[in-house]
Design a protein around this motif. Structure first.
Motif, PDB file in Angstrom:
ATOM      1  N   ILE A 266      38.298  11.649  -7.861  1.00 35.52           N
ATOM      2  CA  ILE A 266      39.066  10.496  -7.383  1.00 35.52           C
ATOM      3  C   ILE A 266      40.566  10.812  -7.423  1.00 35.52           C
ATOM      4  CG2 ILE A 266      39.715   8.107  -7.921  1.00 35.52           C
ATOM      5  CD1 ILE A 266      36.777   7.681  -8.805  1.00 35.52           C
ATOM      6  N   ALA A 267      41.035  11.465  -8.496  1.00 37.83           N
ATOM      7  CA  ALA A 267      42.450  11.822  -8.618  1.00 37.83           C
ATOM      8  C   ALA A 267      42.877  12.771  -7.499  1.00 37.83           C
ATOM      9  CB  ALA A 267      42.724  12.453  -9.981  1.00 37.83           C
ATOM     10  N   VAL A 268      42.053  13.745  -7.174  1.00 33.69           N
ATOM     11  CA  VAL A 268      42.361  14.693  -6.097  1.00 33.69           C
ATOM     12  C   VAL A 268      42.449  13.955  -4.767  1.00 33.69           C
ATOM     13  CG1 VAL A 268      41.423  16.619  -4.757  1.00 33.69           C
ATOM     14  CG2 VAL A 268      41.455  16.732  -7.253  1.00 33.69           C
ATOM     15  N   LEU A 269      41.479  13.100  -4.475  1.00 29.54           N
ATOM     16  CA  LEU A 269      41.485  12.359  -3.215  1.00 29.54           C
ATOM     17  C   LEU A 269      42.691  11.413  -3.125  1.00 29.54           C
ATOM     18  CD1 LEU A 269      37.694  11.526  -2.823  1.00 29.54           C
ATOM     19  CD2 LEU A 269      39.057  13.081  -1.414  1.00 29.54           C
ATOM     20  N   LEU A 270      42.987  10.732  -4.211  1.00 28.91           N
ATOM     21  CA  LEU A 270      44.124   9.820  -4.244  1.00 28.91           C
ATOM     22  C   LEU A 270      45.429  10.577  -4.030  1.00 28.91           C
ATOM     23  CD1 LEU A 270      44.862   6.863  -4.626  1.00 28.91           C
ATOM     24  CD2 LEU A 270      45.012   7.277  -7.073  1.00 28.91           C
ATOM     25  N   SER A 271      45.581  11.721  -4.681  1.00 28.55           N
ATOM     26  CA  SER A 271      46.783  12.545  -4.513  1.00 28.55           C
ATOM     27  C   SER A 271      46.927  12.995  -3.068  1.00 28.55           C
ATOM     28  CB  SER A 271      46.728  13.775  -5.422  1.00 28.55           C
ATOM     29  OG  SER A 271      46.716  13.393  -6.767  1.00 28.55           O
ATOM     30  N   PHE A 272      45.831  13.396  -2.473  1.00 29.96           N
ATOM     31  CA  PHE A 272      45.862  13.831  -1.077  1.00 29.96           C
ATOM     32  C   PHE A 272      46.357  12.705  -0.171  1.00 29.96           C
ATOM     33  CE2 PHE A 272      43.766  13.854   3.053  1.00 29.96           C
ATOM     34  CZ  PHE A 272      44.273  15.023   3.587  1.00 29.96           C
ATOM     35  N   PHE A 273      45.796  11.506  -0.318  1.00 29.61           N
ATOM     36  CA  PHE A 273      46.171  10.401   0.557  1.00 29.61           C
ATOM     37  C   PHE A 273      47.609   9.949   0.331  1.00 29.61           C
ATOM     38  CE2 PHE A 273      41.498   9.850   0.949  1.00 29.61           C
ATOM     39  CZ  PHE A 273      41.431  10.049   2.324  1.00 29.61           C
ATOM     40  N   ILE A 274      48.071   9.928  -0.904  1.00 29.40           N
ATOM     41  CA  ILE A 274      49.468   9.561  -1.184  1.00 29.40           C
ATOM     42  C   ILE A 274      50.414  10.594  -0.557  1.00 29.40           C
ATOM     43  CG2 ILE A 274      51.207   9.345  -3.007  1.00 29.40           C
ATOM     44  CD1 ILE A 274      48.998   8.041  -4.735  1.00 29.40           C
ATOM     45  N   GLY A 275      50.121  11.868  -0.732  1.00 26.03           N
ATOM     46  CA  GLY A 275      50.933  12.926  -0.127  1.00 26.03           C
ATOM     47  C   GLY A 275      50.944  12.843   1.387  1.00 26.03           C
ATOM     48  N   TYR A 276      49.802  12.548   1.968  1.00 21.65           N
ATOM     49  CA  TYR A 276      49.683  12.431   3.409  1.00 21.65           C
ATOM     50  C   TYR A 276      50.546  11.274   3.925  1.00 21.65           C
ATOM     51  CZ  TYR A 276      47.496  11.865   7.999  1.00 21.65           C
ATOM     52  OH  TYR A 276      47.271  11.742   9.332  1.00 21.65           O
ATOM     53  N   LYS A 277      50.481  10.125   3.268  1.00 24.27           N
ATOM     54  CA  LYS A 277      51.283   8.967   3.659  1.00 24.27           C
ATOM     55  C   LYS A 277      52.776   9.273   3.526  1.00 24.27           C
ATOM     56  CE  LYS A 277      48.707   5.383   4.678  1.00 24.27           C
ATOM     57  NZ  LYS A 277      48.793   4.741   5.968  1.00 24.27           N
ATOM     58  N   TYR A 278      53.168   9.946   2.447  1.00 22.47           N
ATOM     59  CA  TYR A 278      54.566  10.320   2.226  1.00 22.47           C
ATOM     60  C   TYR A 278      55.045  11.259   3.342  1.00 22.47           C
ATOM     61  CZ  TYR A 278      58.738  12.423   0.203  1.00 22.47           C
ATOM     62  OH  TYR A 278      60.006  12.883   0.007  1.00 22.47           O
ATOM     63  N   ALA A 279      54.236  12.225   3.700  1.00 25.95           N
ATOM     64  CA  ALA A 279      54.596  13.182   4.753  1.00 25.95           C
ATOM     65  C   ALA A 279      54.767  12.466   6.094  1.00 25.95           C
ATOM     66  CB  ALA A 279      53.544  14.281   4.854  1.00 25.95           C
ATOM     67  N   LEU A 280      53.892  11.519   6.391  1.00 28.96           N
ATOM     68  CA  LEU A 280      54.017  10.767   7.634  1.00 28.96           C
ATOM     69  C   LEU A 280      55.320   9.976   7.667  1.00 28.96           C
ATOM     70  CD1 LEU A 280      50.407   9.350   8.243  1.00 28.96           C
ATOM     71  CD2 LEU A 280      51.591  11.159   9.521  1.00 28.96           C
ATOM     72  N   LYS A 281      55.644   9.332   6.557  1.00 34.26           N
ATOM     73  CA  LYS A 281      56.869   8.538   6.469  1.00 34.26           C
ATOM     74  C   LYS A 281      58.096   9.437   6.611  1.00 34.26           C
ATOM     75  CE  LYS A 281      58.999   5.045   3.538  1.00 34.26           C
ATOM     76  NZ  LYS A 281      58.894   4.300   2.280  1.00 34.26           N
ATOM     77  N   LYS A 282      58.108  10.576   5.935  1.00 38.47           N
ATOM     78  CA  LYS A 282      59.222  11.524   5.987  1.00 38.47           C
ATOM     79  C   LYS A 282      59.380  12.079   7.399  1.00 38.47           C
ATOM     80  CE  LYS A 282      62.054  14.078   3.402  1.00 38.47           C
ATOM     81  NZ  LYS A 282      63.152  13.528   2.682  1.00 38.47           N
ATOM     82  N   ASN A 283      58.279  12.426   8.037  1.00 35.55           N
ATOM     83  CA  ASN A 283      58.303  12.963   9.392  1.00 35.55           C
ATOM     84  C   ASN A 283      58.851  11.933  10.375  1.00 35.55           C
ATOM     85  OD1 ASN A 283      57.897  14.937  11.343  1.00 35.55           O
ATOM     86  ND2 ASN A 283      55.825  14.213  11.790  1.00 35.55           N
ATOM     87  N   LYS A 284      58.498  10.653  10.183  1.00 35.91           N
ATOM     88  CA  LYS A 284      58.993   9.593  11.058  1.00 35.91           C
ATOM     89  C   LYS A 284      60.506   9.459  10.939  1.00 35.91           C
ATOM     90  CE  LYS A 284      58.281   4.750  12.209  1.00 35.91           C
ATOM     91  NZ  LYS A 284      57.591   3.511  11.891  1.00 35.91           N
ATOM     92  N   LYS A 285      61.037   9.562   9.712  1.00 34.79           N
ATOM     93  CA  LYS A 285      62.486   9.487   9.498  1.00 34.79           C
ATOM     94  C   LYS A 285      63.192  10.651  10.174  1.00 34.79           C
ATOM     95  CE  LYS A 285      66.094   9.272   5.948  1.00 34.79           C
ATOM     96  NZ  LYS A 285      67.061   9.714   6.914  1.00 34.79           N
ATOM     97  N   ILE A 286      62.652  11.838  10.054  1.00 34.18           N
ATOM     98  CA  ILE A 286      63.243  13.022  10.691  1.00 34.18           C
ATOM     99  C   ILE A 286      63.259  12.851  12.207  1.00 34.18           C
ATOM    100  CG2 ILE A 286      62.881  15.487  11.137  1.00 34.18           C
ATOM    101  CD1 ILE A 286      61.857  15.677   8.203  1.00 34.18           C
ATOM    102  N   LYS A 287      62.157  12.344  12.759  1.00 32.83           N
ATOM    103  CA  LYS A 287      62.091  12.126  14.210  1.00 32.83           C
ATOM    104  C   LYS A 287      63.110  11.075  14.637  1.00 32.83           C
ATOM    105  CE  LYS A 287      57.336  13.473  15.166  1.00 32.83           C
ATOM    106  NZ  LYS A 287      56.002  12.999  15.533  1.00 32.83           N
ATOM    107  N   ASN A 288      63.243   9.988  13.873  1.00 27.42           N
ATOM    108  CA  ASN A 288      64.207   8.945  14.205  1.00 27.42           C
ATOM    109  C   ASN A 288      65.631   9.487  14.175  1.00 27.42           C
ATOM    110  OD1 ASN A 288      62.209   7.049  14.558  1.00 27.42           O
ATOM    111  ND2 ASN A 288      62.432   6.149  12.522  1.00 27.42           N
ATOM    112  N   ASP A 289      65.975  10.312  13.178  1.00 28.93           N
ATOM    113  CA  ASP A 289      67.307  10.919  13.086  1.00 28.93           C
ATOM    114  C   ASP A 289      67.553  11.828  14.284  1.00 28.93           C
ATOM    115  OD1 ASP A 289      67.663   9.590  10.716  1.00 28.93           O
ATOM    116  OD2 ASP A 289      67.427  11.370   9.435  1.00 28.93           O
TER     117      ASP A 289
END
Length: 176
Positions: free
Chosen positions: A16-39
């Motif tokens: 469960i910890a591995v899966l949760l870490s994966f999904f949190i990291g994935y969401k963070y990467a999407l958010k970061k990528n969106k900011k870079i694209k907006n800039d």
């Protein structure tokens, strides 16, 4: 008897910890990528609309000049200390009054050039010329505790500012 294995509690928690870490990291990467694209979109829009100031103001050539009085006979260490006072003083003023130029200067390496004059009169003429062009200036006066007379004008820091504008004032001076 069947060959079914039951997972231990530790294995379940770790999975469960591995899966949760994966999904949190994935969401963070999407958010970061969106900011870079907006800039990137904002930068592209600014440059195509003719308002390239967003980019050019952050990456234009800037420098600071330290004009040192050569007639005082200061040692190398004294000159270095006075130049440091000038650079810090000019920077502190600039951060408050011209932060966009400070950012551009920082983005292009914080160039500093030491030049020399041979008299207080020459130093003050440079100061007046810089002030006429609305350049950031910081005049250093020595306390007189070591090598020179108290209240002696030792260094004039000019900038940070556009290289071209500073060169209009100090381009004729020789390197220290």
């Amino acid at each position: 008897m069947s060959d079914t294995k039951v997972l231990s509690t530790t294995q379940v928690v770790n999975s469960i910890a591995v899966l949760l870490s994966f999904f949190i990291g994935y969401k963070y990467a999407l958010k970061k990528n969106k900011k870079i694209k907006n800039d990137a979109v904002a930068l592209a829009a600014a440059s195509t609309s003719g308002d390239a100031n967003l980019f050019s103001s952050l990456y234009r050539d800037c420098k600071m000049v330290l004009v040192v009085r050569n007639d005082l006979g200061m040692s190398k260490g004294k000159i270095a200390a006075q130049c440091c006072h000038g650079a810090v003083g000019a920077y502190q003023k600039a951060v408050k009054s011209i932060p966009n130029i400070v950012k551009a200067w920082d983005n292009t390496g914080c160039a500093k050039v030491a030049l020399k004059v041979n008299s207080e009169a020459e130093l003050m003429a440079i100061k007046r010329a810089a002030e006429t062009r609305n350049l950031n200036v910081c005049l250093i006066r020595d306390a007189g505790r070591t090598q020179i007379e108290p209240n002696s004008k030792t260094v004039l820091a000019i900038g940070p500012a556009d290289v071209k504008t500073i060169d209009e004032v100090t381009g004729h001076l020789k390197l220290l």
